[in-house]
Structure formats: C-alpha cells, structure tokens
Design a protein around this motif. Structure first.
Motif: not given
Length: 561
Positions: A384-410
């Motif tokens: 598999q070529s390293n194109y990375g990965l995707m995070l995705k809510n299984r329910d993209e309409s009503t379930a609460p969202w999630a927020s993750f820190t990025t490399k811009e963070n500490t």
C-alpha cells in the motif's frame, strides 16, 4: 479496543544493540535508543527483546551540528548571546530571531541551511515585546492590531490580531531576501522561498481569517509587489467579512511560515468545500456548528526499520478534546490517493470502502487509539502506498463531532504512530553473527551459499550466486523455497512510502521516508536510494565516497541500474 496511553517515565539509554538490532541482554524496563532517533521518530527496546518505533506527526528532534547527535527540539525563546536586544529560539534546525523592540527597520529574521531572510511589518510602531515561552507578542504594533509569533517544531506561526475594526483591508510586510533566494506566488495562494539551486526552504501558507466565535473565512490573499530592488508581501482581506455586523472581534489573520512538507494533517469541510485548513490547531470529524460535515486527514513520514523487521502491532493515536462527545464512533480508513496541504472537500483523496479500525470511547481530553497493524504492514511491505489515513464519523449527520489536536498544537498532544516489531536475522549481513557451520545462534537459521558460475566480460560479469536460509519458508525464488539469488534481488515499492530492497541473500532492507522528501537507509546499510523522474528507483552502493550501481529488478520486474 485500546484507550489512552500509559503515562510513565521512560528510561533513556544508549544501549547495544547497534546496527543488527539483536540485544545480547534484554533490558528490565523499556529503554530509548537515542542513537536511533530521526527528526520525527525514536526507537525503544522492550523487556521481551522486541522494539517499538514511535513516529510523530511533527519533527521532535534536530541534529546538533557540533556532535551530530539527535536532540530534542526546544522552542523556548531566550535572549540571544550575540545580540542582547534580540530573542532567539533555543534549539532547532532553523533559527528564528526576534527584535525585543519593534520598529520599521527590525522585526524577525529566519536562518536555515546557511540562508537567511528578514520580514518587517510596514508602518510598525516602536513597541516592546512580551515573551511567553515560545511566543512573542508586539502589542499595538499598529493601531488596534497586535502581532504574534509562535515558534513550533517545524514552522513559525504569525498572527495579525485585529482587536477591533480598523477600516484597513490590506497589511504589508517587507521581505528582505539575499540574491541567492527567491520568492514565488503559487496558484494555490502560498508563497515559496527557494534557494538559487531550486531547493524549497520555506512556505508562507495562504492566510485565513477567524473571529472569536470561530467563524472562518479564506477570503484573504497574498500578493508579491516589487518597488525597485525592494520586495513586499501584501495581505488583502475581504471587507465584507471584516465589516459583517455579526462579526465578533478580535479577528486573527493567520499566515504561517512552514518548513516541513511530507508531514501533514488537516480537516475538510462540506460547508466550505474549497477551503483548506492545514494550519489549524485542531482537526474535526462529524457534523460541527461552524464547518458542517468534517473529516480529518493525516499523513506521517515513516522512518526506516531494521533489516528483516517483522511488525507485530501498530497503533495510531490522536488527542480528542470535545467534551460533548458521546455515542460517537470514529472510523479510520486507509487512503488510496495523494493529497497536499491545500486539500479541500472538493479535492479530498479516495479512501478504502471498509474501515481499517473503529473507536467509540466517549472520552474527552484523552488520547484515542486505533489499531492499524495490517495497514502499517502493507505500508512497509510495499503493498500500500503511504497516502496516510482518514478519520470519519460513522454518523455524519446527528452524532456529536470529535476534535483532535494537530501538529500545530503542543508537541505533547500531536498525533503519533507506534510500531512494535521483532528482528528475525535472515541473510548474510556483517552485523549478524553465525557459527562456522553457518548457523545464526539467535534464531537457528541455517545459511548455505553457493557460487555456480562466474563469466567475466568487458562489462558487468555474468554470475549466479545463491543463498539458502532455512527460516525463509515464505518466499519462493527461482531456485525454490528458502533459496535467494542475485536474480531474485528486487525493489518493492508504491507511489509513495517506504521501499523494501530484497538483496541477493534474502535479507529485507527497509528504506524510510525523510520528512523533507527522499529516502533514508537504516544505519549500517550503505545504500543510497533515489526516485527518478519516470517513477523508477535508483539504488547505489556507497563505498568510501564512491557510489556503485547495483543491478536489481523493481516492483514491475524491470531490471534497473
């Protein structure tokens, strides 16, 4: 399912094993092998004799030019020992130098790889700076405007903070660059700064605006302007956004100066399908109030592993901060096409149809951890070529969202991959021991070699050499299972990601990715690997500063020199 990460002190220790990665004695506790660090990874030896590679989504270490050792980056701003009226970041591969007091003639200087340039805010008033660890702020450097710089591990985050409406829609910086550097405005709105040899040194990311309620606009643009021999960068802002009655000040204008290209993380938004968010400190999944449906994208630079490593477990972790998350399942997918920092919802890469891993821990301010063993094995084995990965809510309409820190963070909360593996010494490498009878005492592998014939000639001689490894029962060479020969030597690789070189005696060598592009060999492997313009790879043997071509077959069974 694995949740969180054990918080314990890890002992740091320079320990044998060195090149062959076979410990003579197993440690009692997990130990860091500091001589195995790269810019974005480090290696640990575990009590059971296995190893764990920890790979971060930002540079964590820099190589000290005085002793060539990899040391932890320290972005703390301190008084410059050479200029008492300036502050400088403590330890990194680049130097950022800030004036203690701003005026129209001095502000910030950047140095990297022997190159340097200065940036000055046009019209800047003389104000005294305020230092807070890795941040320097020039309050009221313009009327109702503060200027902030935050030094991170791979960039300098610049922010113009409009504390109230100013009636001004353009701000300008003078860019003082020497003749051996050039600045170019790209079609995606970024500005690149390159050397006279074409080496890309820095990227000024396209600016964006965000107000105190998190309402975002990317209707801000760069322009490079010349006045005689002087160069200016103008930032033009959308007045309809600034003057909107619902706008909540302060408004932050955020163009950042970035140096690393291969490592990236971001999110995409269906509400703003042509906007990119590569400089955001957070990435989101699911339906959010500000951005609509969001998905997160992450790509790591994968370092080299020791020869004949066998990956047993791999995990990906990201720090989730939304306190309102509940009954939310976040799926992780492998990506099947490339993407860059300017990726948007409309240009998002293709993802696998089936999730690689899923998680629903319902916790906040904690690391969420997904198992990605099969994906990581496929990356390192060239499947598999390293194109990375995707995070995705299984329910993209009503379930609460999630927020993750990025490399811009500490750095304490950046995304990370952990790979645990064992080294199974198969082959004739000098750093692996074997008895006079050809047996490796560490794993019982019997090694037999035969040279069938050698026909010299004017060019490359025609030879047939073969090696038998009793433990190599998986791969079948031209002489059958267990046998390897010079006709079986080959490269296995994808469009991007690690490359596997299987040599004449059946040893698998793993070339990793440099964060700046190109490939890195494991220490003790004196081979240089580079990708050609047509996509094929060139492998050279380095002996005392000479580089000798090797005849090998690539993944498409073509012979390469």
């Amino acid at each position: 399912m694995l949740l969180g990460e054990a918080q314990r002190k890890i002992e740091t220790y320079d320990i044998i094993p060195d090149i062959g990665e076979l410990p003579e004695k197993k440690p009692k506790t997990k130990m860091e092998l500091t001589n195995k660090r790269t810019r974005n990874s480090t290696r640990f030896i575990n009590p059971d004799g296995s190893f764990t590679e920890e790979i971060y989504n930002q540079p964590i270490f820099y190589q000290d030019i005085s002793d060539k050792k990899w040391k932890r980056i320290d972005n703390t701003l301190k008084k410059s020992p050479l200029a008492p009226d300036k502050f400088i970041n403590t330890a990194n591969e680049f130097k950022s130098i800030f004036a203690e007091e701003s005026d129209i003639s001095k502000l910030v200087s950047v140095q990297k790889q022997g190159y340097n340039f200065d940036m000055l805010l046009v019209g800047a008033r003389k104000v005294k700076s305020v230092i807070n660890n890795d941040q320097i702020i020039y309050p009221d450097i313009l009327p109702q405007v503060d200027l902030s710089y935050v030094v991170t591990n791979d960039k300098i985050k610049e922010s113009l903070i409009l504390k109230a409406p100013t009636g001004q829609s353009q701000y300008s910086f003078e860019l003082k660059i020497p003749a051996n550097l050039s600045a170019s405005l790209l079609a995606n709105g970024n500005i690149t700064i390159s050397s006279q040899f074409g080496d890309l040194l820095w990227i000024l990311e396209k600016p964006r605006m965000i107000d105190s309620n998190g309402i975002y606009s990317d209707n801000a643009n760069f322009n490079i302007r010349k006045e005689g021999n002087r160069t200016f960068i103008d930032i033009s802002l959308d007045t309809s956004y600034l003057n909107n009655p619902s706008r909540s000040y302060p408004v932050t204008i955020d163009p950042s100066l970035q140096s690393t290209l291969l490592i990236r993380d971001t999110f995409i938004s269906n509400r703003y399908p042509q906007s990119s968010y590569s400089s955001s400190m957070y990435m989101h999944t699911g339906m959010t109030p500000s951005y609509g449906v969001t998905r997160s994208l992450i790509r790591f630079a994968l370092p080299p592993l020791p020869s004949n490593s066998r990956i047993t477990t791999a995990t990906f972790q990201a720090y989730q901060t939304n306190t309102g998350v509940s009954n939310t399942t976040v799926d992780l997918y492998r990506l099947n096409s490339s993407w860059g920092d300017a990726v948007t919802w409309d240009t998002q890469p293709s993802a696998a149809a089936t999730a690689e891993s899923s998680l629903a821990p319902n916790t906040s301010n904690a690391f969420w951890v997904w198992y990605i063993t099969k994906l990581t094995q496929d990356w390192y084995n060239g499947v598999q070529s390293n194109y990375g990965l995707m995070l995705k809510n299984r329910d993209e309409s009503t379930a609460p969202w999630a927020s993750f820190t990025t490399k811009e963070n500490t750095a304490s909360y950046v995304p990370k991959i952990s790979i645990t593996y064992e080294v199974d010494p198969i082959g004739l490498e000098d750093f692996w021991h074997r008895t006079e009878d050809g047996i490796n005492p560490s794993n019982g592998n019997l090694i037999l070699t035969e040279a069938d014939f050698d026909v010299p000639g004017r060019g490359i001689p025609l030879t047939v050499e073969r090696t038998y490894n009793s433990r190599n029962t998986v791969e079948k060479g031209v002489f059958g299972y267990g046998w390897s020969s010079n006709f079986d030597a080959r490269l296995i690789y994808g469009v991007s990601g690690p490359v596997v070189y299987i040599d004449n005696d059946g040893t698998r060598h793993f070339f990793g990715e440099s964060v700046d592009g190109g490939y890195i060999a494991q220490s003790g492997i004196y081979l240089n690997l580079s990708r050609q313009l047509d996509g094929t790879l060139s492998l050279l043997l380095q002996i005392k500063r000479q580089r000798l071509p090797l005849i090998i077959k690539d993944a498409f069974n073509r012979f390469q020199i």
